[in-house]
Structure formats: C-alpha cells, structure tokens
Design a protein around this motif. Structure first.
Motif, PDB file in Angstrom:
ATOM      1  N   ALA A   1      12.956  47.577-116.076  1.00  0.00           N
ATOM      2  CA  ALA A   1      12.676  46.985-114.640  1.00  0.00           C
ATOM      3  C   ALA A   1      13.925  46.143-113.725  1.00  0.00           C
ATOM      4  CB  ALA A   1      11.530  46.501-115.103  1.00  0.00           C
ATOM      5  N   THR A   2      14.631  46.792-113.465  1.00  0.00           N
ATOM      6  CA  THR A   2      16.088  46.223-113.442  1.00  0.00           C
ATOM      7  C   THR A   2      15.905  45.959-112.316  1.00  0.00           C
ATOM      8  OG1 THR A   2      17.263  47.518-113.460  1.00  0.00           O
ATOM      9  CG2 THR A   2      16.974  46.225-115.417  1.00  0.00           C
ATOM     10  N   SER A   3      15.249  47.231-111.309  1.00  0.00           N
ATOM     11  CA  SER A   3      15.297  47.101-109.533  1.00  0.00           C
ATOM     12  C   SER A   3      15.124  45.854-108.769  1.00  0.00           C
ATOM     13  CB  SER A   3      14.710  48.078-109.417  1.00  0.00           C
ATOM     14  OG  SER A   3      13.764  48.054-107.767  1.00  0.00           O
ATOM     15  N   GLU A   4      13.702  45.234-108.934  1.00  0.00           N
ATOM     16  CA  GLU A   4      13.395  43.812-108.817  1.00  0.00           C
ATOM     17  C   GLU A   4      14.339  42.448-109.009  1.00  0.00           C
ATOM     18  OE1 GLU A   4       9.396  42.378-109.236  1.00  0.00           O
ATOM     19  OE2 GLU A   4       8.487  45.503-109.310  1.00  0.00           O
ATOM     20  N   LYS A   5      15.145  42.503-109.881  1.00  0.00           N
ATOM     21  CA  LYS A   5      15.989  41.826-110.446  1.00  0.00           C
ATOM     22  C   LYS A   5      17.594  41.366-109.638  1.00  0.00           C
ATOM     23  CE  LYS A   5      13.973  40.637-114.841  1.00  0.00           C
ATOM     24  NZ  LYS A   5      14.536  41.031-116.311  1.00  0.00           N
ATOM     25  N   THR A   6      17.490  43.251-109.312  1.00  0.00           N
ATOM     26  CA  THR A   6      19.183  43.026-109.008  1.00  0.00           C
ATOM     27  C   THR A   6      18.830  43.749-107.628  1.00  0.00           C
ATOM     28  OG1 THR A   6      18.763  45.807-109.458  1.00  0.00           O
ATOM     29  CG2 THR A   6      20.170  43.944-111.121  1.00  0.00           C
ATOM     30  N   ASN A   7      17.548  43.653-106.720  1.00  0.00           N
ATOM     31  CA  ASN A   7      17.613  43.559-105.673  1.00  0.00           C
ATOM     32  C   ASN A   7      17.714  43.003-104.464  1.00  0.00           C
ATOM     33  OD1 ASN A   7      17.121  45.040-102.880  1.00  0.00           O
ATOM     34  ND2 ASN A   7      15.961  45.969-103.598  1.00  0.00           N
ATOM     35  N   ASP A   8      18.036  42.046-104.585  1.00  0.00           N
ATOM     36  CA  ASP A   8      17.693  40.779-103.145  1.00  0.00           C
ATOM     37  C   ASP A   8      16.848  40.977-102.315  1.00  0.00           C
ATOM     38  OD1 ASP A   8      19.273  38.847-105.255  1.00  0.00           O
ATOM     39  OD2 ASP A   8      21.141  38.889-103.714  1.00  0.00           O
ATOM     40  N   SER A   9      16.291  42.284-101.440  1.00  0.00           N
ATOM     41  CA  SER A   9      15.419  42.169-100.710  1.00  0.00           C
ATOM     42  C   SER A   9      14.392  41.926-101.181  1.00  0.00           C
ATOM     43  CB  SER A   9      15.850  43.429-100.007  1.00  0.00           C
ATOM     44  OG  SER A   9      14.598  43.433 -99.333  1.00  0.00           O
ATOM     45  N   GLN A  10      13.555  42.155-100.197  1.00  0.00           N
ATOM     46  CA  GLN A  10      12.002  41.838-100.419  1.00  0.00           C
ATOM     47  C   GLN A  10      11.355  43.057-100.034  1.00  0.00           C
ATOM     48  OE1 GLN A  10      10.842  39.278-101.345  1.00  0.00           O
ATOM     49  NE2 GLN A  10      12.614  38.764-101.777  1.00  0.00           N
ATOM     50  N   ILE A  11      11.838  43.776 -99.941  1.00  0.00           N
ATOM     51  CA  ILE A  11      11.334  45.391 -99.404  1.00  0.00           C
ATOM     52  C   ILE A  11      12.487  46.689-100.510  1.00  0.00           C
ATOM     53  CG2 ILE A  11      11.090  47.334 -98.273  1.00  0.00           C
ATOM     54  CD1 ILE A  11       9.408  44.796 -97.361  1.00  0.00           C
ATOM     55  N   VAL A  12      11.562  46.852-101.338  1.00  0.00           N
ATOM     56  CA  VAL A  12      12.091  48.269-102.542  1.00  0.00           C
ATOM     57  C   VAL A  12      11.531  49.712-102.271  1.00  0.00           C
ATOM     58  CG1 VAL A  12      10.891  47.537-103.965  1.00  0.00           C
ATOM     59  CG2 VAL A  12      12.455  48.477-104.829  1.00  0.00           C
ATOM     60  N   GLN A  13      12.294  50.442-101.681  1.00  0.00           N
ATOM     61  CA  GLN A  13      12.030  51.982-101.426  1.00  0.00           C
ATOM     62  C   GLN A  13      10.906  51.919-100.839  1.00  0.00           C
ATOM     63  OE1 GLN A  13      13.801  54.683-101.865  1.00  0.00           O
ATOM     64  NE2 GLN A  13      15.441  53.529-103.806  1.00  0.00           N
ATOM     65  N   GLY A  14      11.010  51.281 -99.335  1.00  0.00           N
ATOM     66  CA  GLY A  14       9.396  50.748 -98.176  1.00  0.00           C
ATOM     67  C   GLY A  14       8.599  50.052 -99.276  1.00  0.00           C
ATOM     68  N   PHE A  15       8.398  49.549-100.176  1.00  0.00           N
ATOM     69  CA  PHE A  15       7.442  48.714-100.766  1.00  0.00           C
ATOM     70  C   PHE A  15       7.761  47.608-100.326  1.00  0.00           C
ATOM     71  CE2 PHE A  15       6.487  52.681-103.515  1.00  0.00           C
ATOM     72  CZ  PHE A  15       5.000  52.595-103.234  1.00  0.00           C
ATOM     73  N   SER A  16       6.772  46.502-100.422  1.00  0.00           N
ATOM     74  CA  SER A  16       6.741  44.961-100.330  1.00  0.00           C
ATOM     75  C   SER A  16       6.787  44.472-101.306  1.00  0.00           C
ATOM     76  CB  SER A  16       5.989  44.987 -99.144  1.00  0.00           C
ATOM     77  OG  SER A  16       5.498  43.160 -99.715  1.00  0.00           O
ATOM     78  N   LYS A  17       7.835  43.462-102.413  1.00  0.00           N
ATOM     79  CA  LYS A  17       7.684  43.600-103.983  1.00  0.00           C
ATOM     80  C   LYS A  17       6.696  42.390-104.054  1.00  0.00           C
ATOM     81  CE  LYS A  17      12.049  42.175-105.035  1.00  0.00           C
ATOM     82  NZ  LYS A  17      13.006  42.015-105.266  1.00  0.00           N
ATOM     83  N   ARG A  29       9.490  55.653-106.258  1.00  0.00           N
ATOM     84  CA  ARG A  29       9.020  56.084-105.282  1.00  0.00           C
ATOM     85  C   ARG A  29      10.753  56.751-104.802  1.00  0.00           C
ATOM     86  NH1 ARG A  29       8.327  54.575 -98.903  1.00  0.00           N
ATOM     87  NH2 ARG A  29       6.813  56.314 -98.243  1.00  0.00           N
ATOM     88  N   ASN A  30      11.191  58.261-104.490  1.00  0.00           N
ATOM     89  CA  ASN A  30      12.241  59.069-104.135  1.00  0.00           C
ATOM     90  C   ASN A  30      13.112  58.217-105.467  1.00  0.00           C
ATOM     91  OD1 ASN A  30      11.640  58.937-101.222  1.00  0.00           O
ATOM     92  ND2 ASN A  30      12.642  56.821-100.758  1.00  0.00           N
ATOM     93  N   GLY A  31      12.348  58.961-106.007  1.00  0.00           N
ATOM     94  CA  GLY A  31      13.521  58.813-107.660  1.00  0.00           C
ATOM     95  C   GLY A  31      13.328  57.419-108.242  1.00  0.00           C
ATOM     96  N   GLU A  32      12.987  55.846-107.863  1.00  0.00           N
ATOM     97  CA  GLU A  32      13.494  55.032-108.109  1.00  0.00           C
ATOM     98  C   GLU A  32      11.895  54.162-108.629  1.00  0.00           C
ATOM     99  OE1 GLU A  32      15.434  50.438-107.465  1.00  0.00           O
ATOM    100  OE2 GLU A  32      15.851  52.399-105.438  1.00  0.00           O
ATOM    101  N   ILE A  33      11.832  53.466-109.706  1.00  0.00           N
ATOM    102  CA  ILE A  33      10.909  52.943-109.956  1.00  0.00           C
ATOM    103  C   ILE A  33      11.264  51.767-109.720  1.00  0.00           C
ATOM    104  CG2 ILE A  33      10.140  51.607-112.227  1.00  0.00           C
ATOM    105  CD1 ILE A  33      11.526  53.567-113.841  1.00  0.00           C
ATOM    106  N   VAL A  34       9.866  50.991-109.046  1.00  0.00           N
ATOM    107  CA  VAL A  34      10.165  49.952-107.989  1.00  0.00           C
ATOM    108  C   VAL A  34       9.429  49.160-108.873  1.00  0.00           C
ATOM    109  CG1 VAL A  34      10.496  50.929-105.725  1.00  0.00           C
ATOM    110  CG2 VAL A  34       7.577  50.721-106.581  1.00  0.00           C
ATOM    111  N   HIS A  35       7.884  49.245-109.486  1.00  0.00           N
ATOM    112  CA  HIS A  35       7.513  48.767-110.584  1.00  0.00           C
ATOM    113  C   HIS A  35       6.973  48.917-111.919  1.00  0.00           C
ATOM    114  CE1 HIS A  35       3.677  45.951-111.824  1.00  0.00           C
ATOM    115  NE2 HIS A  35       3.292  47.229-112.006  1.00  0.00           N
ATOM    116  N   LEU A  36       7.225  48.223-112.705  1.00  0.00           N
ATOM    117  CA  LEU A  36       7.158  48.379-114.847  1.00  0.00           C
ATOM    118  C   LEU A  36       6.721  47.126-114.961  1.00  0.00           C
ATOM    119  CD1 LEU A  36       6.706  50.761-116.811  1.00  0.00           C
ATOM    120  CD2 LEU A  36       9.311  50.992-117.421  1.00  0.00           C
ATOM    121  N   SER A  37       5.751  47.127-115.537  1.00  0.00           N
ATOM    122  CA  SER A  37       4.883  46.107-116.219  1.00  0.00           C
ATOM    123  C   SER A  37       4.361  46.472-117.007  1.00  0.00           C
ATOM    124  CB  SER A  37       4.400  44.877-115.051  1.00  0.00           C
ATOM    125  OG  SER A  37       3.086  45.414-114.543  1.00  0.00           O
TER     126      SER A  37
END
Length: 426
Positions: A28-44, A72-80
């Motif tokens: 679940a690195t997407s939320e750690k490496t992406n400083d944006s509050q939006i990831v693949q169209g999702f609000s973090k 979404r779009n081939g990227e895991i945006v949430h895994l917990s």
C-alpha cells in the motif's frame, strides 16, 4: 481500455511468494508516495472512511477482522487490514491471510469452463447429458413430500448455459422444502464420495422447477466443475492450476491449504446465541487441511486478497494480465453480461436492479439498486462474507475479505460498496 500493471504498487503484489507474502506496508505504497489528496480519481480522505466503517463492525463485536482492497485504472488505491484473523490467538489480520472464499469459487470455475468453450469443446445450448450422461431423464418436483411426492418429466433437457445461470432447477438444500430435504440427505450420504458418485446421486434428485423457468441457486456450478473434469480428464484444481493459477501467479489459491500455510488461514466465526460473534467449530466443507476427493467448483477454493485481485484485474483487462491471456475479450464480455430475460429480473428478492451473467450477478439498472452502483458492474460473494465487484464503467475493482457465516448476517459488504463509491471525486 486494456490496462497493464506497471505501477510499483501493483508490481509488488504480483511477486508475492508461495508461502509468505510481502508485508502490507510494502504494497500500500500509493498513499505514502503520492502527496496529492487525489489518487486515481479517489479522495484519499474519503477512502479513509473504509477503515472507519470496518473498525465499527469490529469494535461492536460483529466481525473479528477484515481485509479490503480498492483498485482503479490498474493501481491499488486502498489496501488495509483491520482487526484479527484469529481473535482468540490474537493474530492480527494481514495481507497474506488465506480465506475460505466459498462461492467466490464460482467465477473461477466459470472461467475454467470458458477456456474450454473457446476451444469448441462444448456449446452453451448443449444438453448436459451430451457430456455428463448421468444427468439424462431428470424429473421435476410437482407437489407433496416423502412417499407422497409427485414428480413429472422435465419438458426439456438442462443446458450448459442454464447451469451457468442457475436456471436449470438444481437446488442447494438450504431450506426445509421437500426437495431440499432430499438434497440434505444426499449430501450427508455422499460425504467424501467421488465426483462420479455425486453425479449419480444428483441424477436421482428432482429439479425444483422446469429447466429455464426460474432462477434458483443450486449446485449448478459444481456440475460445471464436473464438466471441466470430464472434458479435460483432469481434476478441477489441476486444470485451474494449469489454465489460470500458474499463468496469473495465483500462488495461494487452492482447494486446500498446504501444511506450511495453515497458520495463515483465518479463523471462521458465526453468531452466538446472544448475537455475539463466536468461533464456528464446524465450518462448511471441513477444515481445508488436505486435498478433498471432490473439488467443489461451487465453493471449495481458498485464496488471498492478492490472488483474487489478480483474477479480477484479468477480467477487467478483458482476459489478460501481465502478458498472460486467459480468455478472449469477447468471452469476458459474454461472461459479464446479463443473460436473464426480463421476467426473471431481479434474479432474487432483494436484488433489485440485478440480472445475472455466468456465475455472477450483473447490475442492469443502477437506479433500482439499493446502494451506489454502475450499470454493468458485476461480482459475487462467498458464504463466509467474502465479496467482490468489478465496475468496467469506473475501471474499478473492490474486494473485501472476512470469515463470518452466514453471508448477509452483518451487511458490511453493502456498507463497503457505498463507502468505496462515495470516495470517487473525479
């Protein structure tokens, strides 16, 4: 649109080892490496509500633990992971936990069969006795029970497609109807009998309705599994390994859990006499500790959330993942389309807006569904409350895993679905 899994996040999931998966934190690195509050169209921030919701079910003693994934779009945006995979042993839920997926086996069995359909080894309108002659001359229930039961001849043969759609007339023995009592007695008698013995016994049980007349959940996908075995000359799990699991690197999916992986199998729970969550001492289909005589195509697999994600991403991609093509694009389209006539929709009470594809429900009217949805999204669940949906319109996958029998006793999966959709902001 065809997707590939080029992100670091997804690549790390695909290299999970056979016995020990990568730690949850490394996936679940997407939320750690992406400083944006939006990831693949999702609000973090809104995605964080998934954990809040899951934790409420755990702290209220409804579920012991959960594992959830959104892509979404081939990227895991949430895994917990939340709570425990074994509450009594105080073993935390983790990404490598193995679950009894029960009826989430059905889509995998369907895909195994469709690989043979693509080769022309059967046709959808084939009478099932063409391939499984044990199932010829079936009878249909009319009235009565016991010695007073009245039966009539089936007006037509059960077709392969009716088995995929659960419109053949076979049952599961879940109720106390006269026919289901016969199923219960048959299952108790068969126990660890062979596939041949199971087919022979099924041939003596009446259908609950004329073939094609209604939708009725039953052993239809188990029979599809027997069809796969008859056409390939291989045990169902052996063929799945060859055609699906090895190509997709689904290294933790099997009809039993190997000894070295047993510690990763989640404890299974159910409701106690006062509504509390207690250990289920006698789960369906046994302990999954050894290779069963019959590979139950309707509900016998165990798997991880990572393995099932690979399977669902393959479907969302149109039959291919990382260069491994399992099905053709049009085959997946056929699999995931509604095949029920209008008079059979919804396929079951409480399934407003839902039709049925091949071994999965399909949303045909998103406005009729009781929670957020998209027309064309499809998926299914398992008896122990595992759940998934694939949404081609949003290019999205959602999977939730827990172990609580029966499915629907706590409707956490409905809440999960809503909390995923509400996080979309693009």
């Amino acid at each position: 649109m065809k997707l590939t899994t080029k992100t670091l996040l997804l690549s790390s999931l695909l290299v999970i080892g056979a016995c020990q998966a990568a730690p949850l934190q490394t996936i679940a690195t997407s939320e750690k490496t992406n400083d944006s509050q939006i990831v693949q169209g999702f609000s973090k921030k809104r995605l964080a509500r998934i954990d809040d919701m899951m934790q409420r079910y755990i702290t209220s003693d409804k579920l012991a633990g959960t594992l959830s994934l959104v892509a979404r779009n081939g990227e895991i945006v949430h895994l917990s992971a939340n709570g425990m995979r074994d509450r009594e042993a105080q073993t935390p839920m983790s990404e490598d936990t193995i679950f009894r997926i029960y009826s989430m086996t059905k889509p995998i069995t369907a895909v195994a069969a469709l690989t043979l359909w693509e080769q022309g080894l059967f046709h959808m309108n084939d009478p099932i006795e063409k391939h499984l002659p044990e199932l010829k001359n079936l009878k249909v229930y009319v009235s009565g029970e016991g010695d007073d039961m009245v039966l009539e001849d089936a007006k037509s043969s059960v077709t392969v497609k009716q088995l995929f759609l659960h419109t053949a007339g076979f049952s599961y023995g879940f109720s106390q109807s006269p026919v289901d009592k016969l199923y219960q007695a048959a299952f108790a008698e068969l126990n660890n009998a062979s596939s041949a013995a199971a087919l022979e016994k099924l041939s003596t049980l009446p259908l609950v309705h004329q073939p094609g007349a209604k939708w009725h959940y039953g052993v239809n996908t188990d029979i599809i599994g027997f069809l796969v075995e008859r056409l390939t000359g291989k045990k169902l799990g052996e063929y799945m390994q060859e055609a699906i699991f090895t190509p997709l690197n689904m290294s933790d999916t099997s009809f039993y859990v190997a000894a070295e992986k047993q510690s990763r199998l989640a404890q299974i729970y159910g409701p106690g006499d006062k509504g509390q969550t207690v250990v289920n001492a006698n789960p369906m289909l046994g302990d999954f500790a050894s290779d069963p005589v019959v590979h139950n195509g309707g509900g016998g697999l165990t798997s991880t959330i990572g393995d099932y994600f690979k399977f669902t991403q393959m479907l969302l991609n149109g039959g291919e993942l990382n260069g491994a093509r399992i099905l053709g694009r049009k085959t997946v389209q056929y699999l995931s389309s509604n095949h029920l006539p209008d008079n059979l929709i919804p396929f079951a009470p409480g399934a407003n807006g839902e039709g049925y594809g091949l071994a999965m429900s399909v949303t045909v009217d998103e406005n009729a569904v009781s929670f957020m949805s998209s027309t064309g999204n499809y998926g299914w669940g398992g008896a122990a409350s595992t759940y998934f949906r694939i949404d081609p319109h949003e290019n999205m996958i959602m999977i939730s895993m827990t172990q609580f029998l029966p499915m629907g006793f706590h409707p956490y999966h409905d809440d999960f679905r809503n909390v995923v959709y509400q996080a979309l902001v693009d």
